[in-house]
Design a protein around this motif. Structure first.
Motif, PDB file in Angstrom:
ATOM      1  N   ARG A  75       0.846  -1.260   0.121  1.00 35.89           N
ATOM      2  CA  ARG A  75       0.015  -0.076   0.103  1.00 35.89           C
ATOM      3  C   ARG A  75       0.954   1.445  -0.037  1.00 35.89           C
ATOM      4  O   ARG A  75       0.435   2.191   0.064  1.00 35.89           O
ATOM      5  CB  ARG A  75      -0.805  -0.192   1.365  1.00 35.89           C
ATOM      6  CG  ARG A  75      -1.864  -1.116   1.216  1.00 35.89           C
ATOM      7  CD  ARG A  75      -2.756  -1.531   2.298  1.00 35.89           C
ATOM      8  NE  ARG A  75      -3.363  -0.349   2.390  1.00 35.89           N
ATOM      9  CZ  ARG A  75      -4.343  -0.209   3.612  1.00 35.89           C
ATOM     10  NH1 ARG A  75      -4.480  -1.252   4.639  1.00 35.89           N
ATOM     11  NH2 ARG A  75      -5.171   1.032   3.999  1.00 35.89           N
ATOM     12  N   GLY A  76       2.270   1.193   0.054  1.00 38.46           N
ATOM     13  CA  GLY A  76       3.336   2.226   0.141  1.00 38.46           C
ATOM     14  C   GLY A  76       3.097   3.018   1.416  1.00 38.46           C
ATOM     15  O   GLY A  76       3.385   4.073   1.389  1.00 38.46           O
ATOM     16  N   LEU A  77       2.897   2.467   2.457  1.00 31.45           N
ATOM     17  CA  LEU A  77       2.950   2.904   3.546  1.00 31.45           C
ATOM     18  C   LEU A  77       4.470   2.683   4.368  1.00 31.45           C
ATOM     19  O   LEU A  77       4.724   3.282   5.192  1.00 31.45           O
ATOM     20  CB  LEU A  77       1.982   2.367   4.566  1.00 31.45           C
ATOM     21  CG  LEU A  77       0.566   2.995   3.939  1.00 31.45           C
ATOM     22  CD1 LEU A  77      -0.670   2.303   4.844  1.00 31.45           C
ATOM     23  CD2 LEU A  77       0.366   4.324   3.828  1.00 31.45           C
ATOM     24  N   ILE A  78       4.997   1.675   4.128  1.00 33.46           N
ATOM     25  CA  ILE A  78       6.368   1.395   4.779  1.00 33.46           C
ATOM     26  C   ILE A  78       7.323   0.900   3.647  1.00 33.46           C
ATOM     27  O   ILE A  78       6.807   0.613   2.370  1.00 33.46           O
ATOM     28  CB  ILE A  78       6.225   0.240   5.787  1.00 33.46           C
ATOM     29  CG1 ILE A  78       5.765  -1.101   5.295  1.00 33.46           C
ATOM     30  CG2 ILE A  78       5.369   0.619   6.986  1.00 33.46           C
ATOM     31  CD1 ILE A  78       6.307  -2.291   5.991  1.00 33.46           C
ATOM     32  N   GLU A  79       8.395   1.114   3.939  1.00 28.51           N
ATOM     33  CA  GLU A  79       9.507   0.541   3.159  1.00 28.51           C
ATOM     34  C   GLU A  79      10.526  -0.344   3.596  1.00 28.51           C
ATOM     35  O   GLU A  79      10.480  -0.346   4.822  1.00 28.51           O
ATOM     36  CB  GLU A  79      10.572   1.720   2.594  1.00 28.51           C
ATOM     37  CG  GLU A  79       9.995   2.951   2.023  1.00 28.51           C
ATOM     38  CD  GLU A  79      10.793   4.104   1.988  1.00 28.51           C
ATOM     39  OE1 GLU A  79      11.152   4.637   0.676  1.00 28.51           O
ATOM     40  OE2 GLU A  79      11.354   4.550   2.842  1.00 28.51           O
ATOM     41  N   ARG A  80      11.088  -1.287   3.009  1.00 29.06           N
ATOM     42  CA  ARG A  80      11.908  -2.243   3.536  1.00 29.06           C
ATOM     43  C   ARG A  80      13.188  -2.039   2.741  1.00 29.06           C
ATOM     44  O   ARG A  80      13.301  -2.639   1.671  1.00 29.06           O
ATOM     45  CB  ARG A  80      11.293  -3.772   3.435  1.00 29.06           C
ATOM     46  CG  ARG A  80      10.277  -3.948   4.322  1.00 29.06           C
ATOM     47  CD  ARG A  80       9.486  -5.283   3.765  1.00 29.06           C
ATOM     48  NE  ARG A  80       8.794  -5.987   4.787  1.00 29.06           N
ATOM     49  CZ  ARG A  80       7.876  -7.030   4.557  1.00 29.06           C
ATOM     50  NH1 ARG A  80       7.491  -7.143   3.100  1.00 29.06           N
ATOM     51  NH2 ARG A  80       7.251  -7.359   5.232  1.00 29.06           N
ATOM     52  N   ASP A  81      14.147  -1.583   3.232  1.00 35.04           N
ATOM     53  CA  ASP A  81      15.339  -1.245   2.260  1.00 35.04           C
ATOM     54  C   ASP A  81      16.654  -2.223   2.802  1.00 35.04           C
ATOM     55  O   ASP A  81      16.504  -2.199   3.891  1.00 35.04           O
ATOM     56  CB  ASP A  81      15.764   0.288   2.398  1.00 35.04           C
ATOM     57  CG  ASP A  81      14.815   1.207   1.607  1.00 35.04           C
ATOM     58  OD1 ASP A  81      14.041   0.633   0.527  1.00 35.04           O
ATOM     59  OD2 ASP A  81      14.427   2.153   2.221  1.00 35.04           O
ATOM     60  N   PRO A  82      17.358  -2.482   1.934  1.00 33.36           N
ATOM     61  CA  PRO A  82      18.715  -3.170   2.563  1.00 33.36           C
ATOM     62  C   PRO A  82      19.361  -2.409   3.242  1.00 33.36           C
ATOM     63  O   PRO A  82      19.537  -0.983   3.047  1.00 33.36           O
ATOM     64  CB  PRO A  82      19.255  -3.588   0.911  1.00 33.36           C
ATOM     65  CG  PRO A  82      18.391  -3.238   0.200  1.00 33.36           C
ATOM     66  CD  PRO A  82      17.285  -2.442   0.585  1.00 33.36           C
ATOM     67  N   ARG A  88      21.933  -8.554   3.885  1.00 27.99           N
ATOM     68  CA  ARG A  88      21.072  -9.498   4.292  1.00 27.99           C
ATOM     69  C   ARG A  88      19.905  -8.913   5.250  1.00 27.99           C
ATOM     70  O   ARG A  88      18.818  -9.437   5.487  1.00 27.99           O
ATOM     71  CB  ARG A  88      21.949 -10.589   5.121  1.00 27.99           C
ATOM     72  CG  ARG A  88      22.677 -11.388   4.446  1.00 27.99           C
ATOM     73  CD  ARG A  88      23.616 -12.235   5.484  1.00 27.99           C
ATOM     74  NE  ARG A  88      24.447 -11.242   6.269  1.00 27.99           N
ATOM     75  CZ  ARG A  88      25.008 -11.929   7.247  1.00 27.99           C
ATOM     76  NH1 ARG A  88      25.182 -13.041   7.641  1.00 27.99           N
ATOM     77  NH2 ARG A  88      25.567 -10.950   8.213  1.00 27.99           N
ATOM     78  N   VAL A  89      20.046  -7.741   5.828  1.00 25.89           N
ATOM     79  CA  VAL A  89      19.113  -7.114   6.790  1.00 25.89           C
ATOM     80  C   VAL A  89      18.321  -5.959   5.981  1.00 25.89           C
ATOM     81  O   VAL A  89      18.645  -5.358   5.282  1.00 25.89           O
ATOM     82  CB  VAL A  89      19.764  -6.497   8.151  1.00 25.89           C
ATOM     83  CG1 VAL A  89      18.850  -5.866   9.059  1.00 25.89           C
ATOM     84  CG2 VAL A  89      20.460  -7.749   8.976  1.00 25.89           C
ATOM     85  N   ARG A  90      17.032  -6.048   6.270  1.00 25.22           N
ATOM     86  CA  ARG A  90      16.304  -4.988   5.893  1.00 25.22           C
ATOM     87  C   ARG A  90      15.657  -3.970   6.886  1.00 25.22           C
ATOM     88  O   ARG A  90      15.360  -4.222   7.973  1.00 25.22           O
ATOM     89  CB  ARG A  90      14.919  -5.468   5.291  1.00 25.22           C
ATOM     90  CG  ARG A  90      14.837  -6.510   4.543  1.00 25.22           C
ATOM     91  CD  ARG A  90      15.126  -5.841   2.918  1.00 25.22           C
ATOM     92  NE  ARG A  90      15.362  -6.892   1.684  1.00 25.22           N
ATOM     93  CZ  ARG A  90      15.809  -6.565   0.710  1.00 25.22           C
ATOM     94  NH1 ARG A  90      16.379  -5.258   0.664  1.00 25.22           N
ATOM     95  NH2 ARG A  90      16.212  -7.420  -0.181  1.00 25.22           N
ATOM     96  N   LEU A  91      15.946  -2.776   6.483  1.00 21.96           N
ATOM     97  CA  LEU A  91      15.560  -1.447   7.541  1.00 21.96           C
ATOM     98  C   LEU A  91      13.958  -1.349   7.084  1.00 21.96           C
ATOM     99  O   LEU A  91      13.708  -1.042   5.955  1.00 21.96           O
ATOM    100  CB  LEU A  91      16.506  -0.585   7.237  1.00 21.96           C
ATOM    101  CG  LEU A  91      17.979  -0.334   7.613  1.00 21.96           C
ATOM    102  CD1 LEU A  91      18.629   0.783   6.992  1.00 21.96           C
ATOM    103  CD2 LEU A  91      18.014  -0.505   9.122  1.00 21.96           C
ATOM    104  N   LEU A  92      13.394  -1.185   8.226  1.00 21.24           N
ATOM    105  CA  LEU A  92      11.845  -0.864   8.038  1.00 21.24           C
ATOM    106  C   LEU A  92      11.717   0.480   8.374  1.00 21.24           C
ATOM    107  O   LEU A  92      12.053   1.075   9.230  1.00 21.24           O
ATOM    108  CB  LEU A  92      10.955  -1.733   8.826  1.00 21.24           C
ATOM    109  CG  LEU A  92      11.282  -3.238   8.843  1.00 21.24           C
ATOM    110  CD1 LEU A  92      10.597  -4.007  10.071  1.00 21.24           C
ATOM    111  CD2 LEU A  92      10.537  -3.775   7.580  1.00 21.24           C
TER     112      LEU A  92
END
Length: 134
Positions: A75-82, A88-92
């Motif tokens: 829905r474009g409300l959060i991002e999961r960026d490397p 290997r980890v995603r920043l939320l």
């Protein structure tokens, strides 16, 4: 000592149910569940390093959190960026739309809370007591 009053736990549970019932229509108008709003509010402070860390911070089962995160991302409300430090980890984190949505919902909830606790002095004392106890 007031032995006639209900125990604090009983009163808090009734209040909790009342507050949830008050918030549910607001969340429905915005198309979010309570857990989705909890996630948006938790991410308001800034990015969280892992889904597990987010789950722990909000008291959620990390396996049940994944579909909520998937929906919020879709829905474009959060991002999961490397994470640049560990790919290997995603920043939320919240998107601009996620920040807007969280603020709008919180504003409506605060208005409803203000209606519930009309007297400003009582409201301030109640919030202070809750902060002290939690």
């Amino acid at each position: 000592m007031d032995s006639e009053r209900p125990d604090l736990g009983a009163m808090v549970m009734r209040l909790g149910r009342r507050l949830i019932a008050m918030e549910e229509p607001i969340l429905e108008r915005h198309g979010l569940t309570m857990w989705a709003y909890v996630v948006l509010t938790a991410l308001r402070e800034g990015p969280t390093r892992t889904q597990a860390a987010l789950a722990q911070s909000i008291g959620a089962d990390k396996t049940r959190l994944i579909p909520i995160l998937d929906d919020l991302q879709k829905r474009g409300l959060i991002e999961r960026d490397p994470d640049p430090a560990d790919r290997r980890v995603r920043l939320l984190g919240l998107t601009t739309e996620g920040q807007r949505k969280q603020r709008a919902i919180q504003s409506e909830i605060r208005t409803a809370e203000d209606d519930l606790l009309e007297d400003a002095a009582d409201r301030e004392a109640f919030v202070r007591a809750l902060r002290d106890l939690t």
